[in-house]
Motif scaffolding. Structure first.
Motif, short mmCIF file in Angstrom:
data_model
loop_
_atom_site.label_atom_id
_atom_site.label_comp_id
_atom_site.label_asym_id
_atom_site.label_seq_id
_atom_site.Cartn_x
_atom_site.Cartn_y
_atom_site.Cartn_z
N ILE A 13 0.83 -1.21 0.00
CA ILE A 13 0.00 0.00 0.00
C ILE A 13 0.86 1.25 0.00
CG2 ILE A 13 -1.70 1.30 1.33
CD1 ILE A 13 -2.79 -1.39 2.34
N ASP A 14 1.92 1.24 0.81
CA ASP A 14 2.79 2.41 0.88
C ASP A 14 3.43 2.70 -0.47
OD1 ASP A 14 4.28 4.34 2.79
OD2 ASP A 14 5.91 3.39 1.67
N LEU A 32 -13.68 -0.90 -8.74
CA LEU A 32 -12.87 -1.94 -8.12
C LEU A 32 -11.47 -1.93 -8.72
CD1 LEU A 32 -15.57 -4.75 -8.32
CD2 LEU A 32 -14.85 -3.59 -6.24
N ALA A 33 -10.48 -2.17 -7.88
CA ALA A 33 -9.10 -2.22 -8.34
C ALA A 33 -8.38 -3.36 -7.64
CB ALA A 33 -8.37 -0.90 -8.09
N ALA A 34 -7.40 -3.93 -8.34
CA ALA A 34 -6.59 -5.02 -7.79
C ALA A 34 -5.17 -4.51 -7.60
CB ALA A 34 -6.61 -6.22 -8.72
N LEU A 35 -4.45 -5.14 -6.67
CA LEU A 35 -3.09 -4.73 -6.36
C LEU A 35 -2.17 -5.94 -6.45
CD1 LEU A 35 -1.22 -2.45 -5.44
CD2 LEU A 35 -1.77 -3.03 -3.07
N HIS A 36 -1.02 -5.74 -7.13
CA HIS A 36 -0.01 -6.79 -7.29
C HIS A 36 1.32 -6.26 -6.77
CE1 HIS A 36 -2.52 -9.38 -10.00
NE2 HIS A 36 -3.15 -8.22 -10.09
N LEU A 37 2.18 -7.18 -6.33
CA LEU A 37 3.39 -6.78 -5.61
C LEU A 37 4.57 -7.66 -5.99
CD1 LEU A 37 4.81 -5.28 -3.15
CD2 LEU A 37 3.95 -7.18 -1.75
N ALA A 38 5.76 -7.02 -6.14
CA ALA A 38 7.04 -7.72 -6.22
C ALA A 38 7.89 -7.20 -5.07
CB ALA A 38 7.72 -7.47 -7.56
N ALA A 71 24.45 -14.41 9.33
CA ALA A 71 23.36 -15.05 10.06
C ALA A 71 22.83 -14.09 11.12
CB ALA A 71 23.86 -16.34 10.71
N GLY A 72 21.52 -13.87 11.07
CA GLY A 72 20.89 -12.98 12.03
C GLY A 72 20.89 -11.52 11.63
N GLN A 73 21.55 -11.19 10.52
CA GLN A 73 21.58 -9.80 10.08
C GLN A 73 20.37 -9.51 9.23
OE1 GLN A 73 24.90 -8.75 7.57
NE2 GLN A 73 24.88 -6.61 8.24
N GLY A 74 19.74 -8.38 9.45
CA GLY A 74 18.53 -8.04 8.72
C GLY A 74 18.81 -7.29 7.44
N VAL A 75 17.80 -7.20 6.60
CA VAL A 75 17.88 -6.44 5.36
C VAL A 75 17.69 -4.96 5.68
CG1 VAL A 75 16.80 -6.07 3.10
CG2 VAL A 75 17.03 -8.39 4.00
N HIS A 76 18.51 -4.11 5.07
CA HIS A 76 18.42 -2.67 5.34
C HIS A 76 17.36 -1.98 4.51
CE1 HIS A 76 22.80 -2.42 7.06
NE2 HIS A 76 21.99 -3.18 7.77
N SER A 77 17.26 -2.35 3.23
CA SER A 77 16.29 -1.72 2.34
C SER A 77 16.03 -2.66 1.18
CB SER A 77 16.79 -0.36 1.83
OG SER A 77 17.99 -0.54 1.08
N VAL A 78 14.88 -2.47 0.51
CA VAL A 78 14.51 -3.33 -0.62
C VAL A 78 13.84 -2.49 -1.70
CG1 VAL A 78 14.25 -5.51 0.65
CG2 VAL A 78 12.34 -3.92 0.52
N PRO A 79 14.10 -2.82 -2.97
CA PRO A 79 13.30 -2.22 -4.05
C PRO A 79 11.94 -2.89 -4.11
CG PRO A 79 14.91 -3.75 -4.95
CD PRO A 79 15.16 -3.70 -3.47
N VAL A 80 10.93 -2.13 -4.49
CA VAL A 80 9.56 -2.66 -4.53
C VAL A 80 8.89 -2.20 -5.82
CG1 VAL A 80 7.36 -2.83 -3.29
CG2 VAL A 80 9.47 -2.43 -2.01
N LEU A 81 8.11 -3.08 -6.40
CA LEU A 81 7.31 -2.76 -7.58
C LEU A 81 5.87 -3.14 -7.31
CD1 LEU A 81 7.00 -1.89 -10.59
CD2 LEU A 81 7.50 -4.27 -11.20
N THR A 82 4.94 -2.25 -7.57
CA THR A 82 3.51 -2.53 -7.41
C THR A 82 2.78 -2.22 -8.71
OG1 THR A 82 3.05 -0.32 -6.53
CG2 THR A 82 3.49 -2.09 -4.94
N ARG A 83 1.68 -2.88 -8.88
CA ARG A 83 0.78 -2.63 -10.01
C ARG A 83 -0.64 -2.60 -9.48
NH1 ARG A 83 -1.36 -7.07 -14.27
NH2 ARG A 83 -2.38 -5.69 -15.78
N MET A 84 -1.28 -1.46 -9.57
CA MET A 84 -2.68 -1.34 -9.19
C MET A 84 -3.47 -1.09 -10.47
SD MET A 84 -4.36 0.71 -5.99
CE MET A 84 -3.79 2.35 -6.44
#
Length: 444
Positions: A122-123, A164-170, A371-384
């Motif tokens: 959503i963001d 109505l709208a649909a949302l898709h996410l990568a 091991a145990g280290q988190g992800v700092h940031s990620v690219p995101v793609l959405t399609r509404m």
């Protein structure tokens, strides 16, 4: 009253984003609040995200006959009532099939996991409505819009009930395609881009050794995009629009080969796009997205595209749902690579040290996580998108409403809700109108 106070506190009220569990008793509360909002702020767009459990609605339920009838009736009532009160209605649920989001390791039944995934989608989908023209080292955001324009794009003209709208996410979005010329221009030592890093020096040295001392390009030994990519970071997964985005709207596949599945309007948003060479500028990210879309000429429709330079930051409270194949900065490696904590810290420090030679530089190497280290940031793609696939979707809601309302268990539920036979007939007629409107849209 609280909504009015928040509205008055806004310098420029653009609209409303509403999150509701409208298939339960909260649906009546949401309808009551939205009625007041529509009366008070009738000209402001209202986008409702209908939050659902995996399998909830669309007939995907078990339990007793009374429970099944109650769910079918709730879904139909929510759809007919909410679409009258909002500008856009977006049903959302995390896919129960975990292979739909192959780079995540999540439990769809845990609210902590499902809410994080839906919030990320959503963001990002509504990011174009919040963008400001602030330029960064990777360019300024492209495709900024406002909530009113976005809802007008996805809402059929003349059919107020078919909103109505649909949302898709990568999540995370795999690497964008980039040819050798792009990579060389982005990584040439003479250009020294803001996102240069330690891998550039290693790749340049490898190219000089392979190419000899003929005074030619330092990349002469890397004669293919795959070789250059391998010299820089190793192999990363590449983005494909053929099944590369997971559907977050139950019952909507998003595949153009599905029956009546073509879209008449869609909005893409790509944030923090990356290639094998690191972060991509907004202009090159938009070009790469357009190139992928051109591979599907049958998907021609009204389309909005947005590219933002910065990725989605992953805060500390975010659940640990990323697979080991996801690097520190969201690159998706074809094979998981494990580092010891000391080696991972050394690789991160080396990249940071290399980037410090250029003021304002940022590390962008594919750094595997310890091991145990988190992800700092990620690219995101959405399609509404608004799709004709909703015709069958609403027809299913209509059919289940008719069966439930005609049964003894459903009739008892309607009586408890204070809905008579005439009320049930009105709901059925409203659903049929939406199905007819969506069918007519194919001829527009």
């Amino acid at each position: 009253e609280r909504v009015r106070q928040m509205g008055e506190a806004c310098d420029s009220l653009a609209g409303f984003q509403v999150f509701a569990d409208d298939l339960t008793g909260f649906g009546a509360l949401a309808a009551a609040v939205l009625s007041e909002v529509a009366e008070e702020y009738g000209s402001r767009p209202r986008v409702l995200f209908s939050l659902r459990q995996p399998g909830q609605g669309q007939g995907g339920r078990g339990g007793s006959a009374a429970a099944a009838a109650r769910e079918d009736l709730s879904e139909a009532l929510a759809l007919t009532r909410m679409t009258e009160l909002v500008s856009l209605y977006v049903p959302l649920a995390v896919p129960a099939d975990r292979t739909a989001l192959p780079y995540l390791s999540y439990n769809p039944w845990l609210p902590f996991h499902s809410s994080a995934i839906l919030a990320s989608a959503i963001d990002t989908a509504l990011l174009p409505t919040r963008l400001a023209g602030v330029r960064s080292a990777l360019g300024e955001p492209l495709g900024a819009s406002d909530l009113h324009s976005l809802t007008r794009l996805l809402r059929p003209v003349g059919h107020p009930g078919a909103n109505l709208a649909a949302l898709h996410l990568a999540l995370p979005c795999p690497s964008l395609p980039a040819d050798l010329q792009q990579l060389q221009q982005q990584l040439d030592q003479r250009i020294r881009p803001p996102h240069a890093h330690a891998a550039v020096t290693a790749a340049a040295a490898a190219g000089t050794t392979a190419g000899g001392s003929g005074g030619g390009s330092s990349w002469a030994g890397l004669t293919s995009p795959a070789a250059l990519s391998q010299a820089l970071h190793g192999s990363t997964a590449q983005l494909s629009l053929d099944g590369g985005l997971a559907s977050l709207t139950p019952g909507i596949s998003g595949r153009e080969d599905a029956a009546r599945g073509s879209s008449w309007a869609e909005s893409y948003c790509l944030r923090g796009g990356r290639t094998d060479a690191g972060p991509a500028s907004t202009s090159s990210a938009l070009q790469a997205l357009d190139a992928l879309l051109l591979r599907h000429p049958h998907r021609m429709c009204v389309r909005h595209r947005c590219a933002a330079p910065l990725p989605l930051p992953v805060p500390l409270p975010f659940p640990s749902i990323f697979s080991p194949r996801v690097s520190l900065h969201g690159d998706v490696m074809l094979r998981p690579t494990t580092f010891s904590p000391g080696a991972a810290a050394a690789a991160t420090s080396a990249a940071a040290a290399a980037s410090s030679h250029t003021p304002g530089a940022a590390s962008s190497g594919v750094v595997a996580r310890a091991a145990g280290q988190g992800v700092h940031s990620v690219p995101v793609l959405t399609r509404m998108h608004a799709t004709r696939e909703f015709e069958g979707w609403v027809a299913g809601v209509h059919g289940r409403w008719g069966r439930a309302a005609g049964g003894s268990a459903g009739r008892a539920v309607l009586d408890a809700w204070g809905l008579g036979t005439d009320d049930a007939a009105e709901v059925g007629a409203a659903l049929q109108e939406v199905v007819t409107a969506l069918g007519e849209e194919e001829e527009v």
